[in-house]
Design a protein around this motif. Structure first.
Motif, PDB file in Angstrom:
ATOM      1  N   ALA A   1      40.318  48.393  35.917  1.00  0.00           N
ATOM      2  CA  ALA A   1      41.316  48.408  36.994  1.00  0.00           C
ATOM      3  C   ALA A   1      40.650  48.198  38.345  1.00  0.00           C
ATOM      4  CB  ALA A   1      42.092  49.725  36.976  1.00  0.00           C
ATOM      5  N   ALA A   2      39.483  48.817  38.533  1.00  0.00           N
ATOM      6  CA  ALA A   2      38.771  48.639  39.802  1.00  0.00           C
ATOM      7  C   ALA A   2      38.320  47.192  39.980  1.00  0.00           C
ATOM      8  CB  ALA A   2      37.569  49.587  39.853  1.00  0.00           C
ATOM      9  N   LEU A   3      37.860  46.579  38.886  1.00  0.00           N
ATOM     10  CA  LEU A   3      37.465  45.171  38.957  1.00  0.00           C
ATOM     11  C   LEU A   3      38.662  44.299  39.323  1.00  0.00           C
ATOM     12  CD1 LEU A   3      35.496  42.793  38.493  1.00  0.00           C
ATOM     13  CD2 LEU A   3      36.184  42.847  36.078  1.00  0.00           C
ATOM     14  N   GLU A   4      39.801  44.577  38.727  1.00  0.00           N
ATOM     15  CA  GLU A   4      40.982  43.772  39.009  1.00  0.00           C
ATOM     16  C   GLU A   4      41.411  43.912  40.470  1.00  0.00           C
ATOM     17  OE1 GLU A   4      43.931  44.702  36.085  1.00  0.00           O
ATOM     18  OE2 GLU A   4      42.635  44.108  34.416  1.00  0.00           O
ATOM     19  N   GLN A   5      41.232  45.098  41.032  1.00  0.00           N
ATOM     20  CA  GLN A   5      41.537  45.277  42.449  1.00  0.00           C
ATOM     21  C   GLN A   5      40.581  44.450  43.313  1.00  0.00           C
ATOM     22  OE1 GLN A   5      41.450  49.492  43.203  1.00  0.00           O
ATOM     23  NE2 GLN A   5      43.363  49.890  42.088  1.00  0.00           N
ATOM     24  N   ARG A   6      39.308  44.441  42.929  1.00  0.00           N
ATOM     25  CA  ARG A   6      38.313  43.660  43.680  1.00  0.00           C
ATOM     26  C   ARG A   6      38.614  42.173  43.587  1.00  0.00           C
ATOM     27  NH1 ARG A   6      33.725  45.221  41.290  1.00  0.00           N
ATOM     28  NH2 ARG A   6      32.926  43.271  40.410  1.00  0.00           N
ATOM     29  N   LEU A   7      38.971  41.722  42.386  1.00  0.00           N
ATOM     30  CA  LEU A   7      39.309  40.319  42.207  1.00  0.00           C
ATOM     31  C   LEU A   7      40.542  39.959  43.018  1.00  0.00           C
ATOM     32  CD1 LEU A   7      39.046  37.557  40.833  1.00  0.00           C
ATOM     33  CD2 LEU A   7      40.344  38.483  38.897  1.00  0.00           C
ATOM     34  N   ALA A   8      41.540  40.810  42.998  1.00  0.00           N
ATOM     35  CA  ALA A   8      42.760  40.533  43.763  1.00  0.00           C
ATOM     36  C   ALA A   8      42.448  40.408  45.250  1.00  0.00           C
ATOM     37  CB  ALA A   8      43.796  41.635  43.522  1.00  0.00           C
ATOM     38  N   LYS A   9      41.537  41.250  45.758  1.00  0.00           N
ATOM     39  CA  LYS A   9      41.149  41.165  47.164  1.00  0.00           C
ATOM     40  C   LYS A   9      40.385  39.873  47.437  1.00  0.00           C
ATOM     41  CE  LYS A   9      40.891  42.743  51.353  1.00  0.00           C
ATOM     42  NZ  LYS A   9      42.107  42.875  52.190  1.00  0.00           N
TER      43      LYS A   9
ATOM     44  N   LEU B   1      34.967  29.732  38.096  1.00  0.00           N
ATOM     45  CA  LEU B   1      35.299  28.970  39.305  1.00  0.00           C
ATOM     46  C   LEU B   1      34.650  29.526  40.565  1.00  0.00           C
ATOM     47  CD1 LEU B   1      39.080  28.395  38.507  1.00  0.00           C
ATOM     48  CD2 LEU B   1      37.259  26.701  38.331  1.00  0.00           C
ATOM     49  N   GLY B   2      33.421  30.046  40.413  1.00  0.00           N
ATOM     50  CA  GLY B   2      32.683  30.533  41.571  1.00  0.00           C
ATOM     51  C   GLY B   2      33.050  31.933  42.011  1.00  0.00           C
ATOM     52  N   LEU B   3      33.909  32.621  41.290  1.00  0.00           N
ATOM     53  CA  LEU B   3      34.341  33.978  41.647  1.00  0.00           C
ATOM     54  C   LEU B   3      33.541  35.003  40.843  1.00  0.00           C
ATOM     55  CD1 LEU B   3      38.174  33.307  41.583  1.00  0.00           C
ATOM     56  CD2 LEU B   3      36.865  33.904  43.620  1.00  0.00           C
ATOM     57  N   PRO B   4      32.631  35.738  41.471  1.00  0.00           N
ATOM     58  CA  PRO B   4      31.845  36.734  40.718  1.00  0.00           C
ATOM     59  C   PRO B   4      32.705  37.726  39.952  1.00  0.00           C
ATOM     60  CG  PRO B   4      30.908  36.414  42.902  1.00  0.00           C
ATOM     61  CD  PRO B   4      32.210  35.668  42.890  1.00  0.00           C
ATOM     62  N   SER B   5      33.828  38.137  40.556  1.00  0.00           N
ATOM     63  CA  SER B   5      34.688  39.140  39.917  1.00  0.00           C
ATOM     64  C   SER B   5      35.459  38.587  38.728  1.00  0.00           C
ATOM     65  CB  SER B   5      35.689  39.704  40.943  1.00  0.00           C
ATOM     66  OG  SER B   5      35.015  40.298  42.032  1.00  0.00           O
ATOM     67  N   LEU B   6      35.399  37.266  38.520  1.00  0.00           N
ATOM     68  CA  LEU B   6      36.125  36.647  37.414  1.00  0.00           C
ATOM     69  C   LEU B   6      35.204  36.311  36.241  1.00  0.00           C
ATOM     70  CD1 LEU B   6      38.994  35.671  36.614  1.00  0.00           C
ATOM     71  CD2 LEU B   6      38.432  33.457  37.643  1.00  0.00           C
ATOM     72  N   THR B   7      33.924  36.600  36.358  1.00  0.00           N
ATOM     73  CA  THR B   7      32.985  36.265  35.295  1.00  0.00           C
ATOM     74  C   THR B   7      33.114  37.214  34.105  1.00  0.00           C
ATOM     75  OG1 THR B   7      31.280  37.675  36.271  1.00  0.00           O
ATOM     76  CG2 THR B   7      31.287  35.353  36.924  1.00  0.00           C
TER      77      THR B   7
ATOM     78  N   ARG C   1      45.727  36.606  32.326  1.00  0.00           N
ATOM     79  CA  ARG C   1      46.610  37.584  32.975  1.00  0.00           C
ATOM     80  C   ARG C   1      46.279  37.724  34.452  1.00  0.00           C
ATOM     81  NH1 ARG C   1      45.997  42.926  34.008  1.00  0.00           N
ATOM     82  NH2 ARG C   1      44.214  43.218  32.591  1.00  0.00           N
ATOM     83  N   VAL C   2      45.000  37.917  34.786  1.00  0.00           N
ATOM     84  CA  VAL C   2      44.673  38.209  36.181  1.00  0.00           C
ATOM     85  C   VAL C   2      44.801  36.975  37.071  1.00  0.00           C
ATOM     86  CG1 VAL C   2      43.204  40.171  35.607  1.00  0.00           C
ATOM     87  CG2 VAL C   2      42.177  37.877  35.796  1.00  0.00           C
ATOM     88  N   MET C   3      44.709  35.788  36.483  1.00  0.00           N
ATOM     89  CA  MET C   3      44.884  34.568  37.277  1.00  0.00           C
ATOM     90  C   MET C   3      46.330  34.059  37.216  1.00  0.00           C
ATOM     91  SD  MET C   3      42.045  34.252  38.728  1.00  0.00           S
ATOM     92  CE  MET C   3      42.143  32.633  39.523  1.00  0.00           C
ATOM     93  N   SER C   4      47.198  34.820  36.570  1.00  0.00           N
ATOM     94  CA  SER C   4      48.635  34.514  36.524  1.00  0.00           C
ATOM     95  C   SER C   4      48.905  33.084  36.076  1.00  0.00           C
ATOM     96  CB  SER C   4      49.271  34.760  37.911  1.00  0.00           C
ATOM     97  OG  SER C   4      49.080  36.092  38.321  1.00  0.00           O
ATOM     98  N   VAL C   5      48.207  32.665  35.022  1.00  0.00           N
ATOM     99  CA  VAL C   5      48.413  31.319  34.490  1.00  0.00           C
ATOM    100  C   VAL C   5      49.725  31.295  33.711  1.00  0.00           C
ATOM    101  CG1 VAL C   5      47.454  29.487  33.052  1.00  0.00           C
ATOM    102  CG2 VAL C   5      45.906  30.969  34.359  1.00  0.00           C
ATOM    103  N   ASP C   6      50.543  30.319  34.008  1.00  0.00           N
ATOM    104  CA  ASP C   6      51.866  30.191  33.385  1.00  0.00           C
ATOM    105  C   ASP C   6      51.700  29.444  32.056  1.00  0.00           C
ATOM    106  OD1 ASP C   6      54.477  29.773  32.654  1.00  0.00           O
ATOM    107  OD2 ASP C   6      55.104  28.852  34.545  1.00  0.00           O
TER     108      ASP C   6
END
Length: 491
Positions: free
Chosen positions: A18-26, A109-115, A149-154
């Motif tokens: 959950a903390a990671l997802e908050q960081r990624l969202a930010k 895609l260059g996002l550390p929190s998405l690795t 889920r976290v990237m909200s891909v349709d």
């Protein structure tokens, strides 16, 4: 030190994730991702028109959709599999771990929190990451489910594309779909084929299996319950990664014996593809002269990719596993419920045969592409290799434009074909390995997305220019200053 990942998977730390997802969202908020919408809304004959339709929700399709969102372009992804089973990882893949080094960032895609590393450490900690050799296959699938889920891909699951038709007069493409609700159709301005290793064809099946009933053989890419091989004599044709994984899975399922029938006199020892994986090739392959592109890809094909060290040991630890070199299949003859397989080293008797003979481009096996198949320009239409450097896989590869778009074999015969983009393995000769494999999938997705943004802007230029002319949000209101009188009037 090793880590028991099976037990870790039973006791993750939701608070860490959950903390990671908050960081990624930010991070996404700070980057303005997804970008604001700028694409004109389109309709045709009363039907809404998608900006981009992506076929395939594996790692390539997900990365493409996320990269397009960064450009403010909305994509809808269609996948024939049930949710969570996209791609091969939870279905036909049989390796214990991925073959790529764990440090590769894949579709992040260059996002550390998405690795994957961030996702893994958030749940199991840095120590577990340090002790892990390679990424467990099913954990990679779990990561991709999280990514979606976290990237909200349709993603629209359980939806198979049954037809694809460019509509040049309308500047769009029509897709025919088979869905749980029945046959449907959608319109999209552009279509991306993110259809994987066999994206323009299917398994390369040797002719000798035609002598057998289908119940006695399988291709290594088939979905199959290997438990039915318990107690059987199994032959595996091939010695690549999938052959080793199939052989190991059969042995672990209780096969009486597994004979690997290996055409080569020895296994290759070096993965030459790893030696090619430098940023210069990733970014520069498309701009190379044709002869250089062919030279690189043909050299890797001829050198062949060795099976991974761990996959090979997974087989050889069984005393009932046999490596037969210099042993191509000459003929197969059914013998009741069994079969006799003739080779230069003698005959083998098997109860079941697995052919791990790779994939090929075969438009005939993909009826959804019937309307475009004969019009796609291929490399055999473009380039003639030097004698001795012929390569059927490369010759059949599509000759793609800079945004992975198909080109017509004969100009004007299939207008609108260039609205279909080939973002799957057969793009490798034109673009390098940036459209399927983990190492450079982010580079390929960004190339696709930025190229599409350019194409859309050029296509809609008049509307964007009209928007520019109509733009009227004031920056100044006229009350921010007082006009000065002439110098002579100042006291």
């Amino acid at each position: 030190m090793t880590t028991d990942f099976a037990s870790l998977a039973l006791s993750p730390s939701p608070e860490g994730l959950a903390a990671l997802e908050q960081r990624l969202a930010k991070d996404l908020e700070c980057l303005g991702w997804p970008a604001r919408s700028w694409m004109p809304v389109r309709a045709h004959g009363g039907e809404p028109v998608l900006d981009v339709a992506i076929i395939g929700a594996g790692q390539a399709g997900l990365a493409a959709a996320a990269a397009l969102a960064q450009q403010g372009i909305r994509a809808v992804v269609f996948d024939r599999s049930p949710a969570g089973n996209e791609g091969p990882w939870a279905t036909t893949a049989r390796m214990e771990t991925l073959r790529s080094p764990k440090e590769l960032t894949g579709p992040a895609l260059g996002l550390p929190s998405l690795t994957f590393r961030a996702w893994f450490e958030a749940q199991f900690g840095a120590e577990a990451w340090g002790s892990m050799d390679k990424i467990p296959r099913l954990q990679w699938m779990d990561y991709l489910r999280w990514y979606r889920r976290v990237m909200s891909v349709d993603v629209r699951n359980d939806t198979a594309v049954t037809g694809i038709q460019p509509l040049p007069d309308a500047a769009m493409v029509r897709l025919a779909l088979r869905t749980p609700a029945g046959a449907q159709r959608v319109l999209a301005r552009r279509v991306v084929l993110a259809t994987g290793r066999d994206g323009l064809g299917g398994p390369a099946v040797p002719a000798f299996v035609n002598a057998l009933p289908r119940s006695q053989w399988a291709h290594s890419s088939d979905e199959m319950d290997y438990g039915k091989l318990a107690g059987l004599r199994v032959g595996v044709v091939g010695a690549g990664s999938s052959a080793m994984d199939s052989a190991a899975t059969a042995l672990e399922a209780g096969a009486r014996s597994v004979e690997l029938l290996i055409r080569r006199p020895d296994l290759p020892r070096v993965n030459k593809g790893k030696g090619a994986g430098v940023p210069g090739l990733t970014q520069g392959h498309y701009d190379l002269p044709d002869a250089f592109k062919w030279r690189v890809r043909h050299y890797i094909n001829v050198a062949n990719v060795p099976p991974p060290h761990g996959s090979t040991l997974r087989v050889s630890r069984y005393p009932s596993a046999f490596f037969n070199f210099g042993c191509p299949v000459l003929a197969v003859e059914p013998q009741g419920a069994a079969m006799r397989v003739a080779t230069p080293r003698g005959d083998f008797v098997f109860d079941f045969l697995v052919v791990s003979t790779g994939f090929k481009i075969d438009w005939r096996s993909r009826p959804e592409f019937d309307t475009i198949a004969s019009h796609v320009r291929t490399w055999k239409d473009r380039f003639v290799p030097a004698p001795g450097d012929e390569d059927q896989e490369l010759a059949d590869s599509p000759d793609l434009g800079p945004v992975f778009e198909f080109r017509e074999r004969a100009a004007g015969q299939c207008p609108g074909l260039d609205r279909i983009h080939c973002f799957c393995y057969p793009a490798a000769l034109s673009h390098g390995t940036v459209s399927g494999d983990i190492p450079a999938i982010s580079d390929g997705a960004r190339r696709l997305a930025s190229g599409m943004a350019s194409l859309f802007y050029r296509e809609d230029f008049e509307q964007h220019f009209a928007n520019l002319e109509a733009y009227s949000e004031p920056e100044l209101f006229g009350d921010e200053w007082v006009p000065a009188p002439p110098p002579a009037e100042r006291s």
